[in-house]
Design an enzyme around this catalytic site. Structure first.
Site, PDB file in Angstrom:
ATOM      1  CD  GLU A 121      -2.609  -1.220   2.648  1.00 55.78           C
ATOM      2  OE1 GLU A 121      -2.699  -0.208   3.373  1.00 55.78           O
ATOM      3  OE2 GLU A 121      -3.103  -2.322   2.944  1.00 55.78           O
ATOM      4  CE  LYS A 123       4.748   5.532   7.091  1.00 52.78           C
ATOM      5  NZ  LYS A 123       4.675   6.990   7.312  1.00 52.78           N
TER       6      LYS A 123
HETATM    7  P1  NAD Z   1       4.971   6.947  10.637  1.00 51.28           P
HETATM    8  O1  NAD Z   1       4.177   8.119  10.222  1.00 51.28           O
HETATM    9  O2  NAD Z   1       6.324   6.834  10.073  1.00 51.28           O
HETATM   10  O3  NAD Z   1       4.201   5.595  10.281  1.00 51.28           O
HETATM   11  C1  NAD Z   1       3.032   5.164  10.936  1.00 51.28           C
HETATM   12  C2  NAD Z   1       1.820   5.833  10.401  1.00 51.28           C
HETATM   13  O4  NAD Z   1       1.740   5.692   8.987  1.00 51.28           O
HETATM   14  C3  NAD Z   1       0.530   5.202  10.859  1.00 51.28           C
HETATM   15  O5  NAD Z   1       0.205   5.602  12.164  1.00 51.28           O
HETATM   16  C4  NAD Z   1      -0.433   5.737   9.844  1.00 51.28           C
HETATM   17  O6  NAD Z   1      -0.963   6.950  10.296  1.00 51.28           O
HETATM   18  C5  NAD Z   1       0.424   6.036   8.640  1.00 51.28           C
HETATM   19  N1  NAD Z   1       0.046   5.362   7.395  1.00 51.28           N
HETATM   20  C6  NAD Z   1      -0.080   5.981   6.190  1.00 51.28           C
HETATM   21  N2  NAD Z   1      -0.466   5.134   5.240  1.00 51.28           N
HETATM   22  C7  NAD Z   1      -0.621   3.923   5.837  1.00 51.28           C
HETATM   23  C8  NAD Z   1      -1.023   2.658   5.357  1.00 51.28           C
HETATM   24  N3  NAD Z   1      -1.330   2.440   4.073  1.00 51.28           N
HETATM   25  N4  NAD Z   1      -1.067   1.652   6.243  1.00 51.28           N
HETATM   26  C9  NAD Z   1      -0.752   1.834   7.553  1.00 51.28           C
HETATM   27  N5  NAD Z   1      -0.360   3.033   8.072  1.00 51.28           N
HETATM   28  C10 NAD Z   1      -0.292   4.067   7.212  1.00 51.28           C
HETATM   29  O7  NAD Z   1       5.044   6.806  12.159  1.00 51.28           O
HETATM   30  P2  NAD Z   1       4.702   7.836  13.283  1.00 51.28           P
HETATM   31  O8  NAD Z   1       5.036   7.116  14.520  1.00 51.28           O
HETATM   32  O9  NAD Z   1       3.363   8.423  13.111  1.00 51.28           O
HETATM   33  O10 NAD Z   1       5.715   8.979  13.030  1.00 51.28           O
HETATM   34  C11 NAD Z   1       7.080   8.774  12.935  1.00 51.28           C
HETATM   35  C12 NAD Z   1       7.564   9.578  11.774  1.00 51.28           C
HETATM   36  O11 NAD Z   1       7.095  10.907  11.898  1.00 51.28           O
HETATM   37  C13 NAD Z   1       9.067   9.646  11.767  1.00 51.28           C
HETATM   38  O12 NAD Z   1       9.613   8.609  11.000  1.00 51.28           O
HETATM   39  C14 NAD Z   1       9.323  11.009  11.190  1.00 51.28           C
HETATM   40  O13 NAD Z   1       9.471  10.899   9.798  1.00 51.28           O
HETATM   41  C15 NAD Z   1       8.091  11.778  11.540  1.00 51.28           C
HETATM   42  N6  NAD Z   1       8.391  12.687  12.655  1.00 51.28           N
HETATM   43  C16 NAD Z   1       9.016  13.818  12.320  1.00 51.28           C
HETATM   44  C17 NAD Z   1       9.361  14.719  13.307  1.00 51.28           C
HETATM   45  C18 NAD Z   1      10.037  16.001  12.906  1.00 51.28           C
HETATM   46  O14 NAD Z   1      10.418  16.748  13.789  1.00 51.28           O
HETATM   47  N7  NAD Z   1      10.203  16.265  11.615  1.00 51.28           N
HETATM   48  C19 NAD Z   1       9.066  14.446  14.653  1.00 51.28           C
HETATM   49  C20 NAD Z   1       8.418  13.259  14.953  1.00 51.28           C
HETATM   50  C21 NAD Z   1       8.086  12.372  13.942  1.00 51.28           C
END
Ligand code: NAD
Length: 335
Positions: A121, A123
């Site tokens: 899928e 993201k």
């Molecule tokens: P993530 O966003 O990397 O991945 C998990 C999320 O992906 C899920 O909760 C869901 O919302 C989403 N998602 C989208 N399409 C999906 C699909 N088809 N199937 C399943 N899930 C899907 O993880 P996270 O814990 O939400 O955030 C971590 C990421 O956020 C980090 O890797 C970073 O890139 C970013 N982040 C950035 C900062 C910053 O200061 N720039 C700070 C914190 C986090």
């Protein structure tokens, strides 16, 4: 400054570095999750996070409960009612290369006796939301929050056109997915904000989060948000028993799903899916930051379960950062 190789560290020097990294990452997380306005680009965050994972992996005794490696998301914003997620809303493990993805597949297959496919899928670069339906009627919408406690955004989600208020069948079910802002709506919003002298959003993800986590429902309604649903708290009420069939069933029930999913019978199929969408990424109407592969059988997903933070049956392959990120120094805290 170049980091010391992990092998040259002792538990004490690793613990000292980990304390500093956690403080830095937790501060960035507050900007990103709580204020919807990141201080640094995602790849900067991801690099420091990967270093912390490596440190904690090499010295497991230094892990602390407040480590970002043990936490999902952010806190509930003031003014919102809290919603308890009885079945947690988790994050995803991530990998950045074909080799790391292959290792994930090897590990998973070592623990599973029967052959299985993956569902690939996109993201979607938005924020997770959960929708509860009772006898087919939409009764509650919530954000992921810290995974177990999210924000009640029921009034806001009622304004999003892609979310059905009534399902095609009278199911009692909790469906989860992503709320996102299409690229065109994001560009137009930032243009309007710039013209009005208001702070702009760093990226569509933060714009979507800032727009959904609004105490004023009218603002959410103006922001042209959309959704793709891709997950369920408990699949029992559904007919589908695979991830890919579940997406089809969601569409039949009236949800918006992302049509670009594909069942992969081999890792070669997975790698060609990745290559294809890495090229297609600029042409999509919404932002993606990678692809997600998921073990396709839903009973297998359930039996593999999850760690405190991520499911064991899925992983995200993260793309390199988008070509033209907004300069973060132009972005102020904004809602
Ligand atoms: P993530 O966003 O990397 O991945 C998990 C999320 O992906 C899920 O909760 C869901 O919302 C989403 N998602 C989208 N399409 C999906 C699909 N088809 N199937 C399943 N899930 C899907 O993880 P996270 O814990 O939400 O955030 C971590 C990421 O956020 C980090 O890797 C970073 O890139 C970013 N982040 C950035 C900062 C910053 O200061 N720039 C700070 C914190 C986090």
């Amino acid at each position: 400054m170049a980091k010391q190789p992990i092998e040259s560290l002792t538990a004490t020097t690793a613990a000292t570095e980990a304390v500093a990294l956690r403080a830095e990452l937790n501060q960035w997380r507050r900007y990103y999750y709580d204020n919807d306005a990141p201080k640094v680009e995602d790849d900067v965050y991801d690099r420091e996070y990967a270093r912390l994972v490596a440190l904690e992996g090499a010295f497991p005794t230094i892990v602390t409960p407040d480590s970002p490696t043990q936490l999902v998301g952010g806190t509930v914003k003031a003014g919102f009612t809290k919603v308890q997620h009885d079945i947690p809303m988790l994050s995803l493990g991530d990998v950045f290369s074909h080799e790391e993805l292959q290792e994930f597949d090897d590990r998973l297959r070592q623990n599973v006796d029967d052959p299985f496919d993956y569902n690939c899928e996109l993201k979607i670069d938005g924020l997770a939301l959960s929708l509860r339906y009772e006898n087919g009627r939409l009764i509650q919408g919530s954000t992921r929050g810290n995974g177990t406690i999210g924000e009640d955004i029921t009034q806001n989600i009622m304004t999003i056109a892609s979310i059905p208020h009534e399902l095609k069948r009278p199911l009692t079910v909790e469906v989860r997915g992503e709320c996102y802002m299409p690229k065109a709506a994001f560009a137009a919003l930032n243009e309007r904000r710039e013209a009005a002298g208001e702070p702009i959003f760093a990226n569509p993800r933060n714009a979507a989060a800032g727009s959904l986590r609004q105490l004023d429902t009218k603002v959410t309604a103006e922001r042209q948000l959309s959704t793709f649903m891709y997950n369920v708290a408990d699949y029992a009420p559904l007919t589908a028993r695979t991830q890919s069939d579940m997406l089809e069933e969601f569409a039949d029930l009236g949800f918006a799903i992302n049509p670009d999913f594909k069942v992969a019978h081999s890792m070669t199929d997975v790698f060609s899916y990745i290559d294809h969408y890495q090229n297609e990424r600029p042409n999509l109407a919404y932002g993606i930051d990678g692809i997600v592969i998921k073990a396709n059988p839903l009973p297998l997903q359930r039996s593999l379960g999850a760690t405190v933070k991520v499911p064991r049956w899925a992983i995200a392959f993260k793309f390199p950062p988008d070509e033209q990120p907004t300069l973060l120094e132009d972005v102020e805290w904004t809602v």
